[in-house]
Design an enzyme around this catalytic site. Structure first.
Site, PDB file in Angstrom:
ATOM      1  N   LYS A  32       0.847  -1.202   0.000  1.00 42.53           N
ATOM      2  CA  LYS A  32       0.000   0.000   0.000  1.00 42.53           C
ATOM      3  C   LYS A  32       0.877   1.246   0.000  1.00 42.53           C
ATOM      4  CE  LYS A  32      -1.934   2.237   3.466  1.00 42.53           C
ATOM      5  NZ  LYS A  32      -2.436   3.604   3.625  1.00 42.53           N
ATOM      6  N   ASP A  59      -3.370   4.383  -2.207  1.00 40.20           N
ATOM      7  CA  ASP A  59      -4.317   4.975  -1.247  1.00 40.20           C
ATOM      8  C   ASP A  59      -4.291   6.494  -1.387  1.00 40.20           C
ATOM      9  OD1 ASP A  59      -6.064   5.285   0.842  1.00 40.20           O
ATOM     10  OD2 ASP A  59      -4.599   4.845   2.411  1.00 40.20           O
ATOM     11  N   LYS A  61      -7.034   8.529  -1.748  1.00 42.20           N
ATOM     12  CA  LYS A  61      -8.217   9.173  -1.157  1.00 42.20           C
ATOM     13  C   LYS A  61      -8.663  10.372  -2.000  1.00 42.20           C
ATOM     14  CE  LYS A  61      -7.407   7.706   3.626  1.00 42.20           C
ATOM     15  NZ  LYS A  61      -6.121   7.013   3.567  1.00 42.20           N
ATOM     16  N   ASP A  64     -12.844  15.160  -5.365  1.00 47.44           N
ATOM     17  CA  ASP A  64     -12.971  16.363  -6.196  1.00 47.44           C
ATOM     18  C   ASP A  64     -14.245  16.200  -7.029  1.00 47.44           C
ATOM     19  OD1 ASP A  64     -12.331  18.720  -7.753  1.00 47.44           O
ATOM     20  OD2 ASP A  64     -10.232  18.378  -7.228  1.00 47.44           O
ATOM     21  N   THR A 115     -10.845   7.825  10.479  1.00 45.66           N
ATOM     22  CA  THR A 115     -10.907   7.348  11.864  1.00 45.66           C
ATOM     23  C   THR A 115     -10.341   8.373  12.843  1.00 45.66           C
ATOM     24  OG1 THR A 115      -8.950   6.071  11.312  1.00 45.66           O
ATOM     25  CG2 THR A 115     -11.004   4.857  11.518  1.00 45.66           C
ATOM     26  N   ARG A 205       3.391  -0.777  10.677  1.00 41.93           N
ATOM     27  CA  ARG A 205       4.479  -0.864  11.650  1.00 41.93           C
ATOM     28  C   ARG A 205       4.734  -2.235  12.259  1.00 41.93           C
ATOM     29  NH1 ARG A 205       2.209   4.429  14.408  1.00 41.93           N
ATOM     30  NH2 ARG A 205       0.385   3.511  13.399  1.00 41.93           N
TER      31      ARG A 205
HETATM   32  O1  C5P Z   1       1.478   1.181  10.917  1.00 42.59           O
HETATM   33  P1  C5P Z   1       0.018   0.837  10.831  1.00 42.59           P
HETATM   34  O2  C5P Z   1      -0.240  -0.657  10.753  1.00 42.59           O
HETATM   35  O3  C5P Z   1      -0.792   1.519  11.880  1.00 42.59           O
HETATM   36  O4  C5P Z   1      -0.408   1.438   9.415  1.00 42.59           O
HETATM   37  C1  C5P Z   1      -1.715   1.436   8.986  1.00 42.59           C
HETATM   38  C2  C5P Z   1      -1.817   2.095   7.641  1.00 42.59           C
HETATM   39  O5  C5P Z   1      -3.175   2.263   7.324  1.00 42.59           O
HETATM   40  C3  C5P Z   1      -1.200   3.485   7.555  1.00 42.59           C
HETATM   41  O6  C5P Z   1      -0.734   3.665   6.219  1.00 42.59           O
HETATM   42  C4  C5P Z   1      -2.369   4.395   7.841  1.00 42.59           C
HETATM   43  O7  C5P Z   1      -2.220   5.650   7.259  1.00 42.59           O
HETATM   44  C5  C5P Z   1      -3.502   3.631   7.197  1.00 42.59           C
HETATM   45  N1  C5P Z   1      -4.838   3.900   7.729  1.00 42.59           N
HETATM   46  C6  C5P Z   1      -5.179   3.720   9.055  1.00 42.59           C
HETATM   47  N2  C5P Z   1      -6.456   3.961   9.489  1.00 42.59           N
HETATM   48  C7  C5P Z   1      -7.366   4.355   8.625  1.00 42.59           C
HETATM   49  C8  C5P Z   1      -7.052   4.527   7.291  1.00 42.59           C
HETATM   50  C9  C5P Z   1      -5.767   4.287   6.868  1.00 42.59           C
HETATM   51  O8  C5P Z   1      -4.345   3.339   9.856  1.00 42.59           O
HETATM   52  N3  C5P Z   1      -8.603   4.539   9.054  1.00 42.59           N
END
Ligand code: C5P
Length: 224
Positions: A32, A59, A61, A64, A115, A205
């Protein structure tokens, strides 16, 4: 079963991103790439990561007017993304045009509500009612507009899946049992999300910051 894990490659340097993607290549189903990556490295960066041969989830998003979003969708055909996001609050016509302009190999999924927003933030934007109701409304609108599915949290995926049986659901914010939660608040395990109907598990992460990212990805896959 294809591997549903998409690694969120949230790293500032392209070199580091490429190194990480190479390490986990055999243990994830896709990569992603978010807005930060796209703004920093553009089509060139996407192309470089894409050369590794894994499906790419862009991603972006998009939000427009329909004509502009459709133009953006057409412009990214050359990058051959497997998944692209648009904001469902952009409305039905925008989503319809986005889907019509996308390549037939690209799934277009709607972002319902960020979120980072709660009920109070929603009210301040002029929308009364709960965040949950708003998410369900935008889920139905995404479906009516012909999108493939939506992005939702692990806590919502069950109710969303119940009302949209053949929808394609992208779920971020996942944490394997026992791992650091970080800034994510309402986390569920990858296995739980999968059991509740998730099609794609976005994980950042817990893999990218692990001492051995390939092993971390393998361990998560084993729980599925
Ligand atoms: O590091 P982590 O597992 O938290 O990463 C989650 C990924 O999903 C990040 O790229 C974050 O920006 C994305 N994301 C999220 N929550 C959302 C939408 C996207 O954590 N509601």
């Amino acid at each position: 079963m294809t591997n549903p894990i998409y690694l969120a490659l949230d790293v500032p340097h392209l070199r580091d991103g490429l190194d990480l993607a190479k390490k986990v290549k055999g243990h994830v189903g896709g990569i992603k790439l978010g807005l930060e990556f796209f703004c920093a490295h553009g089509a060139h960066g996407v192309h470089m990561i894409g050369q590794l041969g894994l499906p790419i989830f862009l991603d972006l998003k998009l939000y427009d007017i329909p004509n502009t979003v459709a133009g953006a969708m057409q412009a990214i055909h050359v990058l051959e993304p497997s998944i692209v996001t648009v904001h469902a609050s952009g409305g039905r016509a925008m989503m319809e045009d986005a889907k019509a302009a996308a390549s037939e190999n690209t799934k277009v999924v709607g972002v319902t509500m960020l979120t980072s927003m709660d009920d109070q933030d929603l009210t301040r934007t002029g929308i009364d009612g709960s965040a949950h109701d708003h998410v369900m409304r935008l889920t139905d609108l995404s479906r009516e507009a012909g999108l493939d599915g939506i992005v939702c949290s692990g806590q919502e995926v069950k109710s969303v899946h119940d009302r949209w049986k053949d929808g394609f659901f992208v779920v971020p914010g996942l944490r394997p049992a026992g791992s650091a939660v970080g800034d994510q608040k309402r986390v569920v395990t990858p296995r739980q999300a999968r059991d509740d109907g998730a099609s794609v598990l976005v994980i950042g992460r817990p893999i990218s910051r692990a001492a051995d990212p390939a092993q971390a990805a393998r361990d998560i896959e084993a729980t599925l």
